[in-house]
Design an enzyme around this catalytic site. Structure first.
Site, PDB file in Angstrom:
ATOM      1  N   HIS A  18       4.283  -2.155   4.400  1.00 15.88           N
ATOM      2  CA  HIS A  18       4.162  -0.725   4.078  1.00 15.88           C
ATOM      3  C   HIS A  18       3.521  -0.017   5.265  1.00 15.88           C
ATOM      4  CE1 HIS A  18      -0.115  -1.208   3.359  1.00 15.88           C
ATOM      5  NE2 HIS A  18       0.068  -2.022   2.320  1.00 15.88           N
ATOM      6  N   HIS A  21       0.325  -1.403   7.064  1.00 18.86           N
ATOM      7  CA  HIS A  21       0.542  -2.484   8.044  1.00 18.86           C
ATOM      8  C   HIS A  21       1.111  -1.908   9.347  1.00 18.86           C
ATOM      9  CE1 HIS A  21       1.462  -4.564   4.023  1.00 18.86           C
ATOM     10  NE2 HIS A  21       0.251  -4.975   4.372  1.00 18.86           N
ATOM     11  N   CYS A 127     -11.603 -13.632  -5.170  1.00 22.46           N
ATOM     12  CA  CYS A 127     -10.537 -12.642  -5.383  1.00 22.46           C
ATOM     13  C   CYS A 127      -9.290 -13.138  -4.662  1.00 22.46           C
ATOM     14  CB  CYS A 127     -10.929 -11.260  -4.849  1.00 22.46           C
ATOM     15  SG  CYS A 127      -9.508 -10.128  -4.849  1.00 22.46           S
ATOM     16  N   CYS A 130      -7.852 -10.616  -2.057  1.00 26.62           N
ATOM     17  CA  CYS A 130      -8.530 -10.654  -0.743  1.00 26.62           C
ATOM     18  C   CYS A 130      -8.512 -12.067  -0.176  1.00 26.62           C
ATOM     19  CB  CYS A 130      -9.993 -10.251  -0.854  1.00 26.62           C
ATOM     20  SG  CYS A 130     -10.333  -8.608  -1.451  1.00 26.62           S
ATOM     21  N   CYS A 148     -12.859  -6.938  -8.350  1.00 22.53           N
ATOM     22  CA  CYS A 148     -12.900  -6.800  -6.887  1.00 22.53           C
ATOM     23  C   CYS A 148     -12.808  -5.313  -6.575  1.00 22.53           C
ATOM     24  CB  CYS A 148     -11.729  -7.541  -6.254  1.00 22.53           C
ATOM     25  SG  CYS A 148     -11.401  -6.988  -4.574  1.00 22.53           S
ATOM     26  N   HIS A 151      -9.278  -4.442  -4.843  1.00 24.51           N
ATOM     27  CA  HIS A 151      -8.042  -4.567  -5.628  1.00 24.51           C
ATOM     28  C   HIS A 151      -8.166  -4.041  -7.059  1.00 24.51           C
ATOM     29  CE1 HIS A 151      -7.262  -7.275  -2.237  1.00 24.51           C
ATOM     30  NE2 HIS A 151      -6.015  -6.914  -2.420  1.00 24.51           N
TER      31      HIS A 151
HETATM   32  N1  MSP Z   1      -3.554 -11.881   6.065  1.00 28.37           N
HETATM   33  C1  MSP Z   1      -4.719 -11.107   6.178  1.00 28.37           C
HETATM   34  C2  MSP Z   1      -5.116 -10.932   7.640  1.00 28.37           C
HETATM   35  C3  MSP Z   1      -5.345 -12.196   8.383  1.00 28.37           C
HETATM   36  S1  MSP Z   1      -5.734 -11.912  10.046  1.00 28.37           S
HETATM   37  C4  MSP Z   1      -6.255 -13.372  10.610  1.00 28.37           C
HETATM   38  C5  MSP Z   1      -4.491  -9.740   5.558  1.00 28.37           C
HETATM   39  N2  MSP Z   1      -3.227  -9.352   5.483  1.00 28.37           N
HETATM   40  S2  MSP Z   1      -2.695  -7.976   4.834  1.00 28.37           S
HETATM   41  O1  MSP Z   1      -1.270  -8.096   4.739  1.00 28.37           O
HETATM   42  O2  MSP Z   1      -3.412  -7.680   3.650  1.00 28.37           O
HETATM   43  O3  MSP Z   1      -2.877  -6.903   5.929  1.00 28.37           O
HETATM   44  C6  MSP Z   1      -4.106  -6.550   6.378  1.00 28.37           C
HETATM   45  C7  MSP Z   1      -4.060  -5.441   7.399  1.00 28.37           C
HETATM   46  O4  MSP Z   1      -3.023  -4.480   7.147  1.00 28.37           O
HETATM   47  C8  MSP Z   1      -5.335  -4.626   7.296  1.00 28.37           C
HETATM   48  O5  MSP Z   1      -6.394  -5.201   7.949  1.00 28.37           O
HETATM   49  C9  MSP Z   1      -4.894  -3.381   7.988  1.00 28.37           C
HETATM   50  O6  MSP Z   1      -4.870  -3.629   9.372  1.00 28.37           O
HETATM   51  C10 MSP Z   1      -3.491  -3.198   7.458  1.00 28.37           C
HETATM   52  N3  MSP Z   1      -3.502  -2.399   6.246  1.00 28.37           N
HETATM   53  C11 MSP Z   1      -3.143  -2.784   4.980  1.00 28.37           C
HETATM   54  N4  MSP Z   1      -3.265  -1.713   4.148  1.00 28.37           N
HETATM   55  C12 MSP Z   1      -3.705  -0.645   4.827  1.00 28.37           C
HETATM   56  C13 MSP Z   1      -3.964   0.693   4.540  1.00 28.37           C
HETATM   57  N5  MSP Z   1      -3.787   1.197   3.354  1.00 28.37           N
HETATM   58  N6  MSP Z   1      -4.370   1.480   5.559  1.00 28.37           N
HETATM   59  C14 MSP Z   1      -4.515   1.020   6.833  1.00 28.37           C
HETATM   60  N7  MSP Z   1      -4.285  -0.230   7.137  1.00 28.37           N
HETATM   61  C15 MSP Z   1      -3.887  -1.096   6.159  1.00 28.37           C
HETATM   62  O7  MSP Z   1      -5.459  -9.105   5.199  1.00 28.37           O
END
Ligand code: MSP
Length: 520
Positions: A18, A21, A127, A130, A148, A151
């Site tokens: 999304h 990311h 969680c 997370c 959490c 979430h």
């Molecule tokens: N897999 C772990 C990260 C491991 S790194 C060794 C993870 N993945 S995640 O798919 O949840 O993506 C995390 C990252 O996506 C966040 O740290 C951020 O950089 C980005 N984001 C996910 N949702 C977001 C928002 N709503 N806004 C901004 N960034 C976001 O955590």
């Protein structure tokens, strides 16, 4: 020479990407493109985090084996998404690849051998969203149920015999490190949060799980799999050859990239990166990353946008309407990097129209049209407007300082302010009036040359942010033939005035930022 090495988080493949990311990865792409244009050698890594309960359960819910599930999502959703957004990563790591799993096992074994790992029992909240062991103080209480806070979902109670990493031993060294090296964790608010967390005391960390098997087996106890964060964090180093012999290919790559210069992360995963990760490296006697930068969240309705809350917006929902380059531009331009920001369709439309279509796109198309009409489609003789040339140098210095400090908004603003100045120059000089009298031809040509030259600089400075559009502009100015690839133009040379040669062929650009369709 060591490369500038930048990483994004590796994303969970429980679902498609999304815009949250995409926000992180685009920021990484812009920064690495900027550094490449500074003439630096650069290594840009992104990838996917494929183990753990979160991914395993999603696969189960879809009645697919986890490996088949992740293979499909990576191939059908994640890689095409980055390609569509014009992300120029040098490598893409998947945590299910043998190059990763083998190195994780080697690393873990070495920590065990050096006495940093011991057998223990974990009992407490977890969680799965997370993938984190929670502290009681982390949770929110909703009618007696513990949730959490990220979430808004109930936590699970884990009670397992696990392997533990002596994380607590590294709290003081890390406090000292952040106090002595403030640039190592940014922005300042993130560093303060990390330091106060460390000062509150840190317990040892369970680094294995025994109740499911979707993970990397612990080498000396194959009934357990490595805790998904311990596995995932290592990607930054396994991807460039961690644990390989120094004279091997992997070892040489490691020497040429490590330590990472910037780990870009969202603030939700700061502690993992600023506490656990450097502690793991310290335990192994490996240099720790130079900087962790935690950016803010894209919010929907005041909350972190996320797929699990069904508030996730696919990048294509936005790029279909605004185009890829406007997407890349908008979030970095509108939200100070490090702060939260709400996405709004209206704000994006307004900026698209005023900044991209009117200020930048129109300037480019007007200039090309005038050179065609008044100069036979050829760049006129070199001329130098002192004010434009001087403020270009100031712009470049400002933009460069801001970009390397990850102040994307400041960097882009500096360039767009210059764009406004160039528009003002054209408005004041009124070339269309000059053109009415042939006696003004020399002055007219000077005005057009200065405008073309300013556009040359704008194209280069905006290239990291909007690679495709600026490439079109570059070609339309005849610059590609005269000066070479736009991506090879160095930032330090942008302000050298007079680079577009007389006689270069200018062609009309297709409209760079077409008028937006009215959305029903
Ligand atoms: N897999 C772990 C990260 C491991 S790194 C060794 C993870 N993945 S995640 O798919 O949840 O993506 C995390 C990252 O996506 C966040 O740290 C951020 O950089 C980005 N984001 C996910 N949702 C977001 C928002 N709503 N806004 C901004 N960034 C976001 O955590």
């Amino acid at each position: 020479m060591k490369s500038f090495y930048l990483t994004t988080p590796i994303y969970y493949v429980n679902d498609a990407p999304h815009i949250g990311h995409a926000y992180t990865t685009v920021a990484g792409d812009v920064l690495t493109r900027w550094h490449r244009q500074r003439g630096e050698s650069v290594w840009f890594l992104t990838g996917t985090d494929e183990h753990g309960q979160k991914v395993m359960r999603t696969a189960e819910q879809n009645s697919v084996a986890p490996q088949a599930w992740v293979d499909k999502l990576v191939a059908d959703a994640w890689k095409p998404n980055w390609e569509a957004l014009n992300i120029a990563n040098d490598d893409f790591i998947r945590t299910t690849e043998p190059r990763h799993t083998e190195r994780v096992q080697k690393f873990l074994q070495s920590l065990k051998d050096s006495g940093h790992i011991y057998a223990g029992k974990y009992e407490g909240p977890y969680c799965v969203g997370c993938e984190e062991f929670k502290l009681p103080g982390d949770l929110i209480d909703a009618d007696g149920e513990k949730l959490c806070p990220i979430h808004s979902k109930p936590i699970e109670l884990v009670n397992e015999n696990n392997w533990f990493f002596k994380l607590s031993e590294f709290a003081q060294p890390l406090i000292d490190h952040y106090k002595n090296n403030p640039e190592a964790c940014q922005p300042e608010s993130a560093r303060n949060e990390v330091v106060s967390f460390l000062e509150g005391g840190v317990s040892d960390l369970s680094i294995s799980r025994s109740t499911f098997d979707w993970g990397i087996p612990v080498p000396w106890d194959t009934d357990q799999v490595v805790y998904v964060w311990f596995d995932a964090l290592l990607n930054y180093a396994t991807a460039v050859g961690l644990t390989d012999a120094p004279d091997s290919e992997g070892g040489k790559k490691f020497a040429a990239t490590w330590p990472a210069d910037v780990h870009l992360v969202g603030k939700d995963i700061l502690r993992f990166h600023a506490v656990i990760w450097p502690a793991m490296l310290m335990a192994a006697g490996i240099e720790i990353p130079k900087k962790v930068f935690a950016h803010g969240w894209l919010l929907v309705g005041g909350e972190k946008m996320s797929k699990s809350k069904l508030t996730g917006i696919a990048p294509s929902d936005i790029t279909d309407h605004f185009g890829v380059d406007a997407f890349r531009y908008y979030f970095l331009r509108a939200i100070p990097f490090g702060s939260d920001g709400s996405f709004s369709w209206e704000d994006m439309s307004a900026r698209y129209t005023s900044e991209l279509a009117n200020d930048f796109g129109n300037l480019a198309s007007r200039l090309a049209a005038m050179i065609e009409k008044y100069c036979g489609g050829k760049v006129p003789a070199v001329a130098k407007d002192a004010a434009l040339a001087e403020s270009l140098q100031i712009t470049v210095d400002k933009a460069d300082a801001a970009m390397v400090a990850l102040d994307f908004q400041g960097g882009i603003n500096a360039v767009m302010d210059y764009c406004k100045q160039v528009n003002g120059f054209v408005t004041i000089k009124e070339p269309w009036i000059l053109a009415k009298d042939p006696a003004n031809q020399a002055v007219l040509e000077e005005v057009l040359y200065n405008t073309a030259e300013a556009l040359r600089a704008l194209a280069v400075l905006l290239h990291p942010v909007m690679p495709a559009t600026t490439e079109i502009l570059w070609e339309s100015l005849g610059a590609k033939e005269a000066l070479g690839e736009i991506g090879k133009q160095e930032i330090s040379n942008v302000a050298t005035w007079g680079q577009l040669p007389q006689g270069a062929t200018v062609t009309k650009t297709p409209v760079l930022f077409p008028r937006l369709e009215v959305k029903e």
